[in-house]
Design a protein around this motif. Sequence first.
Motif, short mmCIF file in Angstrom:
data_model
loop_
_atom_site.label_atom_id
_atom_site.label_comp_id
_atom_site.label_asym_id
_atom_site.label_seq_id
_atom_site.Cartn_x
_atom_site.Cartn_y
_atom_site.Cartn_z
N SER A 194 0.86 -1.18 0.00
CA SER A 194 0.00 0.00 0.00
C SER A 194 0.89 1.22 0.00
O SER A 194 2.03 1.19 0.50
N GLY A 195 0.40 2.30 -0.59
CA GLY A 195 1.21 3.50 -0.67
C GLY A 195 0.43 4.67 -1.21
O GLY A 195 -0.80 4.63 -1.31
N ARG A 196 1.16 5.72 -1.56
CA ARG A 196 0.51 6.93 -2.06
C ARG A 196 1.02 7.27 -3.46
O ARG A 196 2.10 6.82 -3.86
N ILE A 197 0.24 8.05 -4.16
CA ILE A 197 0.57 8.46 -5.52
C ILE A 197 0.92 9.94 -5.51
O ILE A 197 0.16 10.77 -5.03
N THR A 198 2.10 10.27 -6.00
CA THR A 198 2.57 11.66 -6.08
C THR A 198 3.07 11.92 -7.49
O THR A 198 4.12 11.39 -7.89
N GLY A 199 2.34 12.70 -8.28
CA GLY A 199 2.74 12.96 -9.66
C GLY A 199 2.80 11.66 -10.44
O GLY A 199 1.83 10.89 -10.49
N ASN A 200 3.96 11.38 -11.04
CA ASN A 200 4.15 10.16 -11.82
C ASN A 200 4.75 9.02 -11.00
O ASN A 200 5.11 7.99 -11.57
N ARG A 201 4.84 9.19 -9.70
CA ARG A 201 5.48 8.18 -8.87
C ARG A 201 4.47 7.49 -7.97
O ARG A 201 3.56 8.12 -7.42
N LEU A 202 4.65 6.18 -7.81
CA LEU A 202 3.91 5.40 -6.84
C LEU A 202 4.89 5.10 -5.70
O LEU A 202 5.86 4.36 -5.89
N LEU A 203 4.66 5.68 -4.54
CA LEU A 203 5.59 5.57 -3.42
C LEU A 203 5.05 4.57 -2.40
O LEU A 203 4.03 4.82 -1.76
N PRO A 204 5.70 3.41 -2.26
CA PRO A 204 5.22 2.41 -1.30
C PRO A 204 5.40 2.89 0.13
O PRO A 204 6.31 3.66 0.44
N GLU A 205 4.50 2.42 1.00
CA GLU A 205 4.62 2.69 2.43
C GLU A 205 4.81 1.40 3.23
O GLU A 205 5.54 1.40 4.22
N ARG A 206 4.14 0.34 2.80
CA ARG A 206 4.32 -0.94 3.48
C ARG A 206 4.18 -2.08 2.48
O ARG A 206 3.19 -2.16 1.75
N TYR A 207 5.17 -2.95 2.48
CA TYR A 207 5.18 -4.12 1.59
C TYR A 207 5.30 -5.36 2.46
O TYR A 207 6.12 -5.43 3.38
N ARG A 208 4.47 -6.37 2.17
CA ARG A 208 4.50 -7.62 2.94
C ARG A 208 4.52 -8.83 2.00
O ARG A 208 3.87 -8.82 0.96
N LEU A 209 5.25 -9.83 2.40
CA LEU A 209 5.36 -11.07 1.63
C LEU A 209 5.41 -12.24 2.60
O LEU A 209 6.05 -12.17 3.66
N GLN A 210 4.73 -13.32 2.24
CA GLN A 210 4.82 -14.56 3.00
C GLN A 210 4.64 -15.72 2.04
O GLN A 210 3.68 -15.75 1.27
#
Length: 259
Positions: free
Chosen positions: A77-93
């Motif tokens: 999940s993250g936020r969108i700023t201009g042309n960038r998608l900036l992640p805030e939290r990434y999870r893998l299992q």
Amino acid sequence: MFARLALLGLALTSFAPAAEAQSALKTEYRISLIGLPVGRASFETRLSPTRYSVKGQLSSAGLAELVSSTRGTSSVSGRITGNRLLPERYRLQYTSDKKSWRADVRYRNGRAVSSDIAPPAQNPPPSDFIPVTPSQLANVVDPLGGLMIKPGSDPAAICRQPVPFYDGWSRLDLVLSPGDGEQDFQADGYSGKAIACNARIRPVSGYRTSSNGIKFLQGRTIQLWFAPIGQSGIYAPVYVRIPTQVGPLTLTATRFAKP
């Protein structure tokens, strides 16, 4: 072997396409090794004007299921700023051959600020281990949404940039370069052109120099095809071909549409 290679493919394709505000889309991928089915993956994306989230799952299938069972889930999940998608939290299992891996990585303004992984890095590290340094955690993306690219007015620019991945264990760059131009591509929900890029793995840190897998992939070319997502200006992979020591591993989008 399927788990590691499929997860690399997952890093290259593990997202659903972006869409209009407050919408959800779903992609499904067929995973094959030397033309034989070995797995499947599916992803769902939710997007608003300022936020995005992606959830995905991977499982072995076909002949691979007879050898070992692999199951995995991932989310970002993250936020969108201009042309960038900036992640805030990434999870893998994920689990494979009764072994389990888990990662929970936090990002802030493009920098990885914390990671909780299992199994943890070996301490003390092997003599040939290249440690990750704080300076290498700036301007990084997660493996789940890192290849959602907004190239601007020139779609071919997709193939002229490195993608700096960090997954909690390792830092590597996926260095993109122009491939075979535009390719025709069809999937449930999409029919049109895809931009073909070549890519090479450039390990940065968080790996052993003696790793046979790293040595093999460093000298090989990965193929990625990117397709546009409606009128959003965002492109995402619909086809990936990764060389392996037993033959090509491919991930092909079979669905690129609303749920």
